[in-house]
Design a protein around this motif. Structure first.
Motif, mmCIF file in Angstrom:
data_model
loop_
_atom_site.group_PDB
_atom_site.id
_atom_site.type_symbol
_atom_site.label_atom_id
_atom_site.label_comp_id
_atom_site.label_asym_id
_atom_site.label_seq_id
_atom_site.Cartn_x
_atom_site.Cartn_y
_atom_site.Cartn_z
ATOM 1 N N TYR A 29 0.897 -1.347 0.283
ATOM 2 C CA TYR A 29 0.295 0.068 0.260
ATOM 3 C C TYR A 29 1.250 1.487 0.041
ATOM 4 C CZ TYR A 29 -3.539 3.314 1.779
ATOM 5 O OH TYR A 29 -4.568 4.340 2.444
ATOM 6 N N ASP A 30 1.673 0.832 0.870
ATOM 7 C CA ASP A 30 2.758 2.667 0.752
ATOM 8 C C ASP A 30 3.348 2.493 -0.169
ATOM 9 O OD1 ASP A 30 1.632 2.482 3.686
ATOM 10 O OD2 ASP A 30 3.152 2.632 4.617
ATOM 11 N N GLN A 31 4.225 2.008 -0.674
ATOM 12 C CA GLN A 31 5.585 1.798 -1.750
ATOM 13 C C GLN A 31 4.153 2.178 -3.404
ATOM 14 O OE1 GLN A 31 7.871 2.517 -1.152
ATOM 15 N NE2 GLN A 31 8.233 1.986 0.812
ATOM 16 N N LEU A 32 3.283 1.389 -3.416
ATOM 17 C CA LEU A 32 2.535 2.031 -4.501
ATOM 18 C C LEU A 32 1.916 2.899 -4.832
ATOM 19 C CD1 LEU A 32 1.219 -1.437 -5.368
ATOM 20 C CD2 LEU A 32 2.611 -0.611 -6.852
ATOM 21 N N SER A 33 1.859 3.690 -3.261
ATOM 22 C CA SER A 33 0.955 5.577 -2.964
ATOM 23 C C SER A 33 1.977 6.297 -3.783
ATOM 24 C CB SER A 33 0.619 5.220 -1.931
ATOM 25 O OG SER A 33 0.231 6.524 -1.510
ATOM 26 N N PRO A 34 2.909 6.720 -4.214
ATOM 27 C CA PRO A 34 3.771 7.623 -4.614
ATOM 28 C C PRO A 34 3.823 7.179 -6.654
ATOM 29 C CG PRO A 34 5.323 7.046 -3.009
ATOM 30 C CD PRO A 34 4.440 5.400 -2.848
ATOM 31 N N LEU A 35 3.379 6.504 -6.344
ATOM 32 C CA LEU A 35 3.624 5.691 -8.629
ATOM 33 C C LEU A 35 1.886 6.184 -8.113
ATOM 34 C CD1 LEU A 35 4.836 2.027 -8.366
ATOM 35 C CD2 LEU A 35 5.776 4.282 -7.986
ATOM 36 N N GLY A 36 0.444 6.187 -7.977
ATOM 37 C CA GLY A 36 -0.277 6.982 -8.192
ATOM 38 C C GLY A 36 0.096 8.095 -9.718
ATOM 39 N N PRO A 37 0.294 9.061 -8.952
ATOM 40 C CA PRO A 37 0.070 10.195 -9.967
ATOM 41 C C PRO A 37 1.100 9.787 -11.231
ATOM 42 C CG PRO A 37 0.831 11.383 -7.621
ATOM 43 C CD PRO A 37 0.956 9.668 -7.759
ATOM 44 N N ILE A 38 1.795 9.242 -11.406
ATOM 45 C CA ILE A 38 3.480 9.267 -12.048
ATOM 46 C C ILE A 38 2.377 8.172 -13.249
ATOM 47 C CG2 ILE A 38 5.432 7.954 -12.933
ATOM 48 C CD1 ILE A 38 5.408 10.678 -10.774
ATOM 49 N N THR A 47 -3.313 9.257 3.743
ATOM 50 C CA THR A 47 -2.358 7.802 4.790
ATOM 51 C C THR A 47 -0.363 6.495 4.267
ATOM 52 O OG1 THR A 47 -3.800 6.240 5.529
ATOM 53 C CG2 THR A 47 -4.492 8.064 6.862
ATOM 54 N N TYR A 48 -0.570 6.920 4.777
ATOM 55 C CA TYR A 48 0.861 5.644 4.500
ATOM 56 C C TYR A 48 0.631 4.792 5.828
ATOM 57 C CZ TYR A 48 3.751 8.108 1.710
ATOM 58 O OH TYR A 48 4.444 8.278 0.133
ATOM 59 N N ILE A 49 0.748 3.194 6.072
ATOM 60 C CA ILE A 49 0.372 2.790 7.059
ATOM 61 C C ILE A 49 1.487 1.421 7.382
ATOM 62 C CG2 ILE A 49 -2.418 2.924 6.643
ATOM 63 C CD1 ILE A 49 -1.969 0.454 4.766
ATOM 64 N N SER A 50 2.162 1.124 6.554
ATOM 65 C CA SER A 50 3.302 0.161 7.072
ATOM 66 C C SER A 50 4.043 -0.032 8.278
ATOM 67 C CB SER A 50 4.666 0.430 5.631
ATOM 68 O OG SER A 50 5.273 -0.516 5.928
ATOM 69 N N THR A 51 4.209 -0.787 9.169
ATOM 70 C CA THR A 51 5.341 -1.346 10.057
ATOM 71 C C THR A 51 6.532 -1.382 9.167
ATOM 72 O OG1 THR A 51 5.052 -3.362 9.668
ATOM 73 C CG2 THR A 51 3.645 -2.804 10.914
ATOM 74 N N TYR A 53 7.543 11.881 6.628
ATOM 75 C CA TYR A 53 6.593 11.912 5.357
ATOM 76 C C TYR A 53 4.720 11.641 5.525
ATOM 77 C CZ TYR A 53 11.037 9.502 4.543
ATOM 78 O OH TYR A 53 12.221 8.667 4.128
ATOM 79 N N MET A 54 4.395 11.429 6.996
ATOM 80 C CA MET A 54 3.335 11.120 6.937
ATOM 81 C C MET A 54 2.614 12.974 7.130
ATOM 82 S SD MET A 54 2.255 8.483 8.059
ATOM 83 C CE MET A 54 2.628 7.094 9.219
ATOM 84 N N ASP A 55 0.902 13.151 6.005
ATOM 85 C CA ASP A 55 0.218 14.122 6.056
ATOM 86 C C ASP A 55 0.447 15.310 7.564
ATOM 87 O OD1 ASP A 55 -1.294 15.977 5.518
ATOM 88 O OD2 ASP A 55 -3.149 14.635 4.123
ATOM 89 N N PRO A 56 1.001 16.286 7.562
ATOM 90 C CA PRO A 56 0.519 17.132 8.594
ATOM 91 C C PRO A 56 -0.869 17.626 8.735
ATOM 92 C CG PRO A 56 1.418 18.245 6.469
ATOM 93 C CD PRO A 56 1.649 16.989 5.904
#
Ligand code: ADP
Ligand code: MG
Ligand code: MG
Ligand code: MG
Ligand code: MG
Ligand code: MG
Length: 701
Positions: A289-298, A357-361, A369-372
């Motif tokens: 979930y976290d690692q694919l998230s930055p690829l979304g806009p790309i 959100t990022y949710i990984s352990t 990195y979290m959303d302020p």
């Protein structure tokens, strides 16, 4: 669109009173799932795609082209077809298409928001094998053929994201209905545009009621040579007095230089390509979930396919923000337009938006990195913590649960059933973020899943398969090499907006992580070893801002220039040494980004894939590589050029029915040819070579 329960759907003023109950019951159901499935292990690495279609009416000798509103009849025909169940009886070409695969379950068709839409998925999820990657394209074609076979001769399933003249004056649906229904109260589209199942019109009406006015979907118009400037949307009627909401445009809802739209159908009537992955356990799911998230806009920018709205060329290339606005149920208080009085929070984003959100352990997940600006429901979060959930995941669901449930059925509130997930899903499935973390349903053996939701649907199944397969391979590379794509969530949000610009794929730069590896791995990649060691880097320190920079999509997909140069050197290509001497910008240590395609190739190298499979996969990677470099056009660019070159185009941004008819005709023919034995050979469609390149000569497998 999640659950399709039947019952009495409450109007907003009643539904609102039940919101807290639904949230609390939803949380109880979630905790039940959590406690049952948190230690679930060794689930198979399955995945599945979803393809959405518009159904259009088109025939060569009819000047009109329209959206067909026969979704229900078509789905019924598909569901009832016993000949289809027997495989091959009803579709003449099906025997050929199912060649050797007669025992596989047939594709499944689903309803969607638009009454002119269909969704199709494979009959069962795909497995880990490379062979499955090669079956996807065939299976997508099969879906198109089967869908077509259950339509009238003049109806066609097409994979355009949006119908170019949805909401234009005149008739654009078949059958035609007058506008200004009580649910949508739109100036431009009738209520009948939505799936008539009570859930969908209620969703649209309650979003409007909660918001206190109609949704506002404004897209900047593309300014062409002869476009009047400032441009006023000529289709807006300022003199309607049927509904209180008709005041919206008199109160400034339709600014100059924007195409103005006012209903959910303008967003949720768009088609996309989604991919769901099952992880082996919850930890891996959270990592994906976290690692694919930055690829979304790309991937959004790379699949851009949406340059026309309501009969006008837009200055944007993708659908995302339009959907976001089309379901934005926030009140004036929540949007920050009025001081908070009745509502609980100011909420920065629509319920359809990029992830917050990022949710990984993963220890590499830095707090920076979290959303302020994250808003969470502290009560909900406390209940989740009390129930044993960890802080990070409780924060995620505490954020999703700041929203109200929009569609509430009276019957569902009589008794809480902990063996179901209906109340949880009510909130979960109306939080439309670009990634979705899907917990196991309570009633079967499915595992923790992650859905990638940002991609635009492509005109051909070849392209759709290419992007699906690419994403699967990226996911495998991420897991296999333990890649790190983390950047701050705020930068992912920025990228999502950047992805909207016309030609963003070539002209804009996106925040991306400089180095996805531990240093040790980067060295082994450049020294020619193709199998990087898998190891976690030490917990990173130093300013977060140094970890990423702006890159073009070409750099993100194909690698930074210094990486490409190194690769050429390694392969002993002529001139590479001299180039290296000229270049004093040795950014290896801090600025190494090899490119997602080379990463996927390294992964394939490490897997010893057989030559034939590797060749097929290379075709897909090559298409994507060339889209990123600009050698090939996106569908958005192709459509723009199709309009610009059309003899009926007046260079004034207007896309007439005549142009639309020819565009849809071309798309119908491309789809038809793709499913035929000869493929696209000999097809005379302007610009097709620029979009598909040499792949157009490709034969059907
Ligand atoms: P939604 O609309 O809620 O996103 P769908 O059921 O329409 O979900 O489609 C999800 C996709 O996930 C389909 O392609 C389906 O084949 C696939 N899928 C189903 N079960 C699994 C599973 N256990 N793991 C991964 N993918 C799955
Ligand atoms: Mg769905
Ligand atoms: Mg679906
Ligand atoms: Mg869908
Ligand atoms: Mg989905
Ligand atoms: Mg540099």
């Amino acid at each position: 669109m999640g659950l399709l329960a039947l019952g009495t759907a409450l109007e907003w003023d009643e539904a609102k009173l039940k919101a807290q109950q639904v949230r609390e019951w939803g949380i109880k159901q979630l905790l039940e799932i959590w406690n049952k499935a948190k230690y679930k292990e060794r689930d198979a690495l399955l995945w599945g795609d979803e393809v959405e279609y518009l159904v259009v009416t088109y025939s060569k000798d009819d000047p009109h082209v329209r959206l067909s509103l026969r979704q229900a009849e078509i789905l019924e025909a598909l569901a009832d077809d016993s000949a289809l169940a027997a495989k091959g009886g009803c579709v003449p070409d099906l025997q050929v298409l199912t060649d050797g695969k007669a025992n596989e379950p047939l594709p499944v068709f689903h309803p969607e928001f638009g009454r002119f839409m269909l969704e199709a998925t494979p009959g069962k999820p795909w497995g880990i094998g490379f062979k499955d990657l090669l079956d996807v394209e065939y299976n997508m074609r099969l879906r198109r053929v089967i869908a077509k076979d259950h339509m009238r001769a003049d109806e066609w399933p097409i994979t355009l994201t949006t119908f170019p003249r949805l909401g234009s004056p005149g008739e654009f649906t078949e059958p035609h209905y007058p506008v200004s229904g009580p649910r949508l109260r739109s100036q431009f589209v009738p209520d009948e545009i939505a799936n008539p199942h009570i859930r969908f019109p209620t969703l649209a009406a309650n979003i409007r009621s909660r918001r206190g006015r109609k949704v506002q979907v404004n897209v900047p118009v593309f300014r062409d040579e002869k476009t009047a400037w400032p441009w006023k949307d000529p289709t807006v009627n300022y003199d309607l007095h049927n509904w209180p909401e008709d005041d919206d445009v008199r109160n400034g809802a339709a600014p100059d230089n924007f195409i103005h739209m006012d209903a959910m159908a303008f967003g949720m009537g768009s088609c996309c390509l989604q991919i769901t992955f099952q992880a082996k356990n919850i930890t891996e799911g959270r990592q994906m979930y976290d690692q694919l998230s930055p690829l979304g806009p790309i991937l959004l920018a790379l699949t851009a396919a949406t340059p026309v709205y309501k009969g006008f060329l837009a200055d944007t290339d993708v659908r995302w923000n339009q959907i976001s606005n089309a379901v934005d149920d926030r009140t004036a208080e929540e949007m920050g337009e009025k001081p908070l009085k009745n509502d609980r929070w100011r909420i920065p984003k629509s319920r359809y938006a990029s992830n917050s959100t990022y949710i990984s352990t993963d220890p590499r997940l830095r707090p920076e990195y979290m959303d302020p600006d994250l808003v969470i429901d502290e009560d909900i979060k406390a209940k989740l913590l009390e129930g044993g959930m960890d802080d990070r995941l409780a924060t995620h669901f505490g954020h999703l649960f700041i929203r109200d449930p929009i569609v509430v059925f009276a019957e569902d509130l009589e008794e809480l059933d902990l063996a179901k997930a209906d109340h949880f899903e009510n909130l979960q499935s109306t939080n439309w973020q670009h990634m979705r973390f899907k917990p196991p349903p309570p009633d079967n053996n499915i595992g923790w899943r992650v859905e990638f939701r940002s991609m635009e649907i492509q005109v051909t199944d070849f392209e759709n398969a290419a992007f699906a397969v690419f994403l699967v391979l990226v996911t495998r590379a991420v897991l296999s090499f333990d890649l790190n794509f983390y950047i701050p969530i705020a930068r992912v949000d920025d990228n999502m907006q950047t992805a909207h610009a016309r030609d963003a794929v070539l002209d804009r730069r996106f925040y991306f992580r400089r180095n996805p590896f531990p240093q040790r791995v980067a060295r082994s990649m450049t020294s020619g070893t193709n199998t990087p060691a898998v190891s976690r880097p030490p917990t990173p320190t130093g300013p977060v801002e140094d970890e990423y920079r702006l890159m073009t999509i070409d750099e993100i997909m194909n690698g930074t220039s210094s990486c490409r140069r190194r690769r050429r050197q390694r392969n002993g290509e002529a001139g590479a040494e001299a180039e290296a001497e000229d270049d004093d910008d040795d950014d290896f240590e801090g600025d190494y980004f090899p490119g997602l395609i080379p990463l996927v190739e390294s992964y394939l190298d490490s897997m010893n894939v057989d030559v034939a499979t590797r060749c097929e996969l290379a075709t897909y990677l090559d298409l994507i590589r060339k889209r990123a470099s600009g050698e090939l056009w996106t569908a958005a660019k192709w459509i723009r050029e199709f309009v610009a070159q059309h003899p009926a185009y007046g260079h004034d941004s207007a896309v007439s029915e005549e142009i639309t008819k020819d565009l849809i005709g071309a798309v119908v023919e491309i789809g038809q040819k793709e499913c035929s034995a000869e493929g696209w050979k000999g097809l005379d469609v302007p610009g097709l070579d620029r979009m598909l390149g040499k792949f157009r000569a490709r034969c059907r497998k």
